[in-house]
Every structure is written in structure tokens, then in C-alpha cells.
Design an enzyme around this catalytic site. Structure first.
Site, PDB file in Angstrom:
ATOM      1  N   GLY A  16       0.831  -1.213   0.000  1.00 60.38           N
ATOM      2  CA  GLY A  16       0.000   0.000   0.000  1.00 60.38           C
ATOM      3  C   GLY A  16       0.853   1.246   0.000  1.00 60.38           C
ATOM      4  O   GLY A  16       0.583   2.196  -0.747  1.00 60.38           O
ATOM      5  N   SER A 132      -6.579 -12.182  -2.944  1.00 58.12           N
ATOM      6  CA  SER A 132      -5.526 -13.181  -2.796  1.00 58.12           C
ATOM      7  C   SER A 132      -5.904 -14.443  -3.553  1.00 58.12           C
ATOM      8  O   SER A 132      -7.090 -14.755  -3.708  1.00 58.12           O
ATOM      9  CB  SER A 132      -5.324 -13.519  -1.318  1.00 58.12           C
ATOM     10  OG  SER A 132      -4.490 -14.655  -1.164  1.00 58.12           O
ATOM     11  N   TYR A 157      -9.467 -16.971   6.154  1.00 54.62           N
ATOM     12  CA  TYR A 157      -8.841 -15.872   5.418  1.00 54.62           C
ATOM     13  C   TYR A 157      -9.232 -15.948   3.944  1.00 54.62           C
ATOM     14  O   TYR A 157      -9.587 -14.945   3.323  1.00 54.62           O
ATOM     15  CB  TYR A 157      -7.317 -15.942   5.568  1.00 54.62           C
ATOM     16  CG  TYR A 157      -6.563 -14.972   4.687  1.00 54.62           C
ATOM     17  CD1 TYR A 157      -6.535 -13.615   4.975  1.00 54.62           C
ATOM     18  CD2 TYR A 157      -5.867 -15.426   3.563  1.00 54.62           C
ATOM     19  CE1 TYR A 157      -5.832 -12.724   4.172  1.00 54.62           C
ATOM     20  CE2 TYR A 157      -5.166 -14.550   2.765  1.00 54.62           C
ATOM     21  CZ  TYR A 157      -5.151 -13.201   3.073  1.00 54.62           C
ATOM     22  OH  TYR A 157      -4.468 -12.322   2.263  1.00 54.62           O
TER      23      TYR A 157
END
Length: 277
Positions: A16, A132, A157
């Protein structure tokens, strides 16, 4: 990117922060959003942007952040929903939600919807979600959005990252014709990011390349920068990139439009949002 405003969450470190630096060098005004006041301010000073502190584990922070952005930026050209977390133990936020579910999916869903009128009315805009390849690990259960029935934290996740992709696809559908485009991407396995360093197992697997090719920080940020600057974002609208390659591999649920619409409605209901279909 001169004259354009970019908001990047999770920009106090890692990919980021690297994307913020690169977009600022291209002339963008970058709002740097992070959880750490010190790290967020340091990145903002470095690139001449604004530092905005928000912890996505608190939905009040997300609502406050949206209010600040609406007050200070009459136009938002790019919203990069990049903040995320991987945890090895289950925990709950003060809002009563699973922490990974809230930080990775619920908070960016809320932020995007709170900014949606601005994103669709002030000119062409883009929403970019950091997902992801873990999205392929398991599917979506609308009766168990937070993955409470999953025993593995990595599977949970993966659920949040699949939710990111489905949210992106449904956002593209619901806003078609407004000038807003939405795209998700997998940045690659980047061991140097805080999200991976905080999880010893992932860090070890990454180090020995058991999760695939290891990417540099610059390579990890490249898809975000590419999607923020590509000349014709409509070609990527609703899509998922694996690094810089379009049409990346996804769980079958990612292509289920009816399921994506139901996920959106269920999430909006959970947050108490009234949104158009």
C-alpha cells in the site's frame, strides 16, 4: 495521474505504501490511510499526501473516515481497498464480528458504500480491491459469512478474499453505466509486507517458496498501480487479476452472479445499509 485523487487503505507500510509512492510520483494527490498514526504520517510526509488514521477493526473509524473523505475531497478518482490482516487465532472486534471478516471484507464494503455517491457522481472513478489467490480455498456459505464453522484460520482468510472478489463483481454490476469500474487482484506472495510478517507460518512458507514464486514489494504493488492508471478500465470492470494477468483463477462461487447479489444484500443487512439493487 496529475489532478486525480487516490485513497489507499492499508498504506502505512508494505505494498500500500509502495503504491502510494508510485502514484504520487505520477502526480496523484494521495490520501494515505493506515492504522498506525506514526507510520501513516511518515508515508504521507514522504509523498506530500494527507495522513488519515483508521482502524478497520472499529466500524466507527470507518464511518468517521468516510465522513472526512467526503468533507475534504469533492472528487475521488481511485479508492484502493488494500487494508487487510491474517490472524492465526480467532478474535472478535468491539462490533461483535470476527476480526479477519471485518477488516478484510466488512469494513471495505462499508467504506465503499458510504463513498458510493461521490464515486459515481463526480466523474469516472475506480474501486480496486486487494484480494488473494487464497480465494480458491473454500466457498461462500450465506448462513456462515464469518466462517465460524471453519476450523482453519487460513480457510477463513480465503473466505474473506473470495468475498472481496464477489463484492467487486457485484459492485461493477450495480454501478454499470455510472462511470465507476471495480477490479480485484492478487498481488503475489510478498514476504516483506506486514500482513505476512505477522503470521509466522505464512512467513516461513513464503521464505521457502512453498506458496509459489516470491514477489518483491515493487512487484506486489504493480497490479494496484496498473489498475489505477490503465487507459481503459472498462476492460477490467468486475474482473480479477492474478498479479498483472487478467482472468486469474478463482473459486467457482466468484462467477456466480446470483450468489454475489445475495452476498451483497446479506452484508448490507448486517451493516444496516439501505442500498439500491
Amino acid at each position: 495521474m496529475a489532478g486525480r485523487t487516490v485513497v489507499i487503505t492499508g498504506a502505512s507500510a508494505g505494498l500500500g505504501a509502495e503504491a502510494a509512492r508510485r502514484l504520487a510520483r505520477l502526480g496523484a494527490t494521495v490520501a494515505v490511510v493506515g492504522r498506525s498514526p506514526e507510520k501513516t504520517a511518515a508515508v504521507a510526509r514522504e509523498i506530500g499526501g494527507e495522513s488519515l488514521v483508521a482502524d478497520f477493526a472499529r466500524l466507527t473509524d470507518v464511518r468517521r473516515l468516510a465522513g472526512i473523505l467526503l468533507d475534504r475531497y469533492p472528487r475521488i478518482d481511485v479508492l484502493a481497498n488494500n487494508a487487510g490482516v491474517v490472524l492465526t487465532r480467532r478474535s472478535r472486534t468491539e462490533d461483535g464480528h470476527d476480526t479477519m471478516f471485518q477488516v478484510n471484507y466488512l469494513a471495505p464494503f462499508l467504506l465503499t458504500n458510504l463513498l458510493l455517491d461521490r464515486l459515481t457522481s463526480a466523474g469516472p472513478a475506480r474501486v480496486i480491491a486487494t484480494s488473494s489467490k487464497a480465494n480458491r480455498s473454500t466457498g461462500i456459505d450465506l448462513d456462515d459469512l464469518e466462517g465460524a464453522r471453519q476450523r482453519s484460520e487460513m480457510l477463513r482468510y480465503g473466505i474473506t478474499k473470495l468475498q472481496n472478489i464477489m463484492f467487486t463483481r457485484e459492485l461493477a454490476r450495480r454501478t454499470r453505466g455510472t462511470g465507476l469500474t471495480a477490479t480485484a487482484f492478487h498481488p503475489g506472495v510478498v514476504p516483506g509486507t506486514e500482513i505476512n510478517r505477522s503470521t509466522p507460518l505464512i512467513a516461513a512458507l513464503s521464505r521457502y517458496r512453498l506458496l509459489g514464486r516470491v514477489a518483491t514489494l515493487e512487484e506486489g504493488a504493480a497490479p494496484l498501480v496498473h489498475l489505477a492508471t490503465m487507459p481503459d478500465p472498462e476492460t477490467a470492470n468486475g474482473g480479477y487479476y492474478h498479479c498483472l494477468k487478467p482472468n486469474g483463477p478463482v473459486h467457482p462461487h466468484a462467477n456466480d452472479d446470483q450468489l454475489a447479489a445475495r452476498l451483497w444484500d446479506r452484508t448490507a443487512e448486517l451493516l444496516g445499509l439501505r442500498v439500491a439493487r
